[in-house]
Write a protein that holds these residues in place. Structure first.
Motif, PDB file in Angstrom:
ATOM      1  N   ILE A 190       0.873  -1.178   0.000  1.00 17.96           N
ATOM      2  CA  ILE A 190       0.000   0.000   0.000  1.00 17.96           C
ATOM      3  C   ILE A 190       0.906   1.222   0.000  1.00 17.96           C
ATOM      4  N   LYS A 191       0.588   2.222  -0.843  1.00 17.38           N
ATOM      5  CA  LYS A 191       1.481   3.372  -0.975  1.00 17.38           C
ATOM      6  C   LYS A 191       0.829   4.708  -0.618  1.00 17.38           C
ATOM      7  N   GLU A 192      -0.452   4.716  -0.358  1.00 12.46           N
ATOM      8  CA  GLU A 192      -1.141   5.987  -0.097  1.00 12.46           C
ATOM      9  C   GLU A 192      -1.220   6.232   1.407  1.00 12.46           C
ATOM     10  N   GLY A 193      -0.828   7.434   1.830  1.00 13.85           N
ATOM     11  CA  GLY A 193      -0.727   7.744   3.257  1.00 13.85           C
ATOM     12  C   GLY A 193      -2.008   7.519   4.033  1.00 13.85           C
ATOM     13  N   GLU A 194      -3.154   7.934   3.473  1.00 10.18           N
ATOM     14  CA  GLU A 194      -4.426   7.778   4.169  1.00 10.18           C
ATOM     15  C   GLU A 194      -4.769   6.308   4.354  1.00 10.18           C
ATOM     16  N   GLY A 197      -2.698   4.725   7.040  1.00  5.82           N
ATOM     17  CA  GLY A 197      -3.292   5.066   8.320  1.00  5.82           C
ATOM     18  C   GLY A 197      -4.464   4.151   8.641  1.00  5.82           C
ATOM     19  N   GLU A 198      -5.281   3.847   7.626  1.00  9.13           N
ATOM     20  CA  GLU A 198      -6.406   2.930   7.822  1.00  9.13           C
ATOM     21  C   GLU A 198      -5.915   1.529   8.181  1.00  9.13           C
ATOM     22  N   MET A 199      -4.816   1.088   7.548  1.00  9.41           N
ATOM     23  CA  MET A 199      -4.236  -0.225   7.868  1.00  9.41           C
ATOM     24  C   MET A 199      -3.780  -0.280   9.324  1.00  9.41           C
ATOM     25  N   ILE A 202      -6.779  -0.690  11.403  1.00 11.44           N
ATOM     26  CA  ILE A 202      -7.263  -2.071  11.312  1.00 11.44           C
ATOM     27  C   ILE A 202      -6.481  -2.972  12.261  1.00 11.44           C
ATOM     28  N   MET A 203      -5.160  -2.762  12.316  1.00 12.40           N
ATOM     29  CA  MET A 203      -4.305  -3.591  13.173  1.00 12.40           C
ATOM     30  C   MET A 203      -4.323  -3.141  14.631  1.00 12.40           C
ATOM     31  N   GLU A 204      -5.051  -2.038  14.900  1.00 14.11           N
ATOM     32  CA  GLU A 204      -5.209  -1.487  16.250  1.00 14.11           C
ATOM     33  C   GLU A 204      -3.902  -0.932  16.819  1.00 14.11           C
ATOM     34  N   ALA A 205      -3.126  -0.295  15.939  1.00 11.88           N
ATOM     35  CA  ALA A 205      -1.910   0.395  16.376  1.00 11.88           C
ATOM     36  C   ALA A 205      -2.251   1.872  16.551  1.00 11.88           C
ATOM     37  N   SER A 206      -2.973   2.196  17.606  1.00  8.18           N
ATOM     38  CA  SER A 206      -3.518   3.553  17.785  1.00  8.18           C
ATOM     39  C   SER A 206      -2.428   4.608  17.945  1.00  8.18           C
ATOM     40  N   LEU A 207      -1.351   4.279  18.647  1.00  5.80           N
ATOM     41  CA  LEU A 207      -0.264   5.244  18.821  1.00  5.80           C
ATOM     42  C   LEU A 207       0.413   5.539  17.493  1.00  5.80           C
ATOM     43  N   ALA A 208       0.631   4.500  16.700  1.00  4.76           N
ATOM     44  CA  ALA A 208       1.242   4.679  15.375  1.00  4.76           C
ATOM     45  C   ALA A 208       0.342   5.511  14.468  1.00  4.76           C
ATOM     46  N   VAL A 209      -0.973   5.333  14.595  1.00  6.32           N
ATOM     47  CA  VAL A 209      -1.920   6.119  13.800  1.00  6.32           C
ATOM     48  C   VAL A 209      -1.768   7.603  14.123  1.00  6.32           C
ATOM     49  N   MET A 210      -1.696   7.932  15.413  1.00  5.81           N
ATOM     50  CA  MET A 210      -1.545   9.337  15.821  1.00  5.81           C
ATOM     51  C   MET A 210      -0.225   9.920  15.314  1.00  5.81           C
ATOM     52  N   ASN A 211       0.854   9.142  15.426  1.00 12.34           N
ATOM     53  CA  ASN A 211       2.165   9.613  14.932  1.00 12.34           C
ATOM     54  C   ASN A 211       2.129   9.844  13.435  1.00 12.34           C
TER      55      ASN A 211
END
Length: 319
Positions: A190-194, A197-199, A202-211
């Motif tokens: 996957i190459k698109e930033g948005e 973020g959705e991936m 999905i994997m429940e990496a909430s801290l990584a999503v915020m970063n």
């Protein structure tokens, strides 16, 4: 630690509460980096990984889902002193059988299931299990680039059927994954930033999503400012180039025809342009008496250009 390492460290701490989700994540890790060994009556299931977070998560999952205690083997690479390989081994006959039956790799008769894909579809029927499966697959064989540089998330699969099933599971969510062949592997990416973020969501990496979102916001603001600066710079260059041409035309008319030969309105704008070479159309118009709008200034300057061009054409004919 790299961004990819930080994401995996966070995912390694995410332990599903439901046993069926634990089994789905175990199935993903086994499908990506697992091996089944049989020697006579002896059987063992092992995974190999260079990431201690993956090894730790796999051991926790086995203990949570099956109360299985594992053996761990750590090997140091003789050439790369900092590189270690972790092997997590399940060796008891009863434990091996329970594990393989649960992840649908072995049936009740003890026969290995014949399948080309990554996982039996029964393991990933529910949405929560698909989330857990994607998380396990990423932990075992995935990586994500530093979003400060570029956006790229991938999961490396050993065969085309495995990559196709991985892509299908990911695309069951609002994400569009693609596959590319890289040497002997098939890479789901996957190459698109948005969507990356959705991936992570999905994997429940909430801290990584915020970063990631913070980085995306800063990058978008920076890109917006750069576009605005580039646009303004282009407009300045355009204005300066037009002013230079206008002054050249006026100087030509002054030298060959004389400014007194011009009608009053054209003479006034010609003198004003010579006086204010850096002024915009609006500024030129406001300086006239009475003031003239931008369209009126533009019309007069076009007239001056036509007069200069006409005079130049006559001179060429005379020559």
């Amino acid at each position: 630690m790299s961004f990819s390492g930080e994401v995996k460290e966070e995912l390694s701490r995410c332990l599903p509460k439901a046993r069926h989700c634990q089994i789905a994540e175990i199935a993903a890790i086994l499908g990506m980096c697992g091996q089944i060994q049989r020697t006579g009556a002896f059987a063992a299931v092992r995974i190999h990984t260079e990431n201690i977070a993956v090894a730790r998560k796999y051991a926790r999952l086995l203990e949570a889902a099956f109360q299985i205690r594992t053996d761990t083997c750590v090997k140091r690479n003789a050439y790369l002193k900092k590189s270690r390989t972790y092997s997590i081994i399940v060796s008891g006959q009863k434990e091996v059988t329970r594990l393989l039956e649960a992840v649908k790799i072995e049936d009740e008769m003890g026969n290995l299931s014949e399948k080309e894909g990554l996982v039996d579809q029964r393991i990933v029927q529910s949405t929560c299990c698909r989330r857990a499966f994607i998380r396990g697959a990423f932990l075992a064989a995935g990586s994500i680039s530093d979003p400060e540089k570029f956006y790229h998330l991938e999961i490396v699969c050993a065969s085309a059927p495995k990559a196709e099933q991985m892509k299908e599971i990911i695309n069951s969510f609002p994400v569009e994954a693609k596959i590319v062949r890289r040497k002997k592997y098939h890479v789901v990416y996957i190459k698109e930033g948005e969507q990356i973020g959705e991936m992570l969501r999905i994997m429940e990496a909430s801290l990584a999503v915020m970063n990631l979102e913070n980085i995306r916001i800063v990058k978008e603001m920076r890109n917006s400012i750069n576009r605005q600066v580039n646009c303004e710079t282009a407009n300045i260059h355009k204005t300066v180039s037009a002013a230079v041409e206008q002054i050249n035309d006026i100087n030509y008319i002054r030298e060959h025809l004389g400014l007194d030969s011009l009608p009053d309105g054209l003479k006034e704008i010609a003198l004003m342009r010579l006086e204010k070479p850096d002024a915009t159309m609006k500024e030129l118009g406001d300086s006239l008496n009475p003031p003239v709008g931008k369209s009126g200034v533009n019309h007069r300057l076009r007239k001056l250009k036509m007069i200069a061009d006409k005079s130049r054409g006559k001179k060429e004919e005379d020559l």
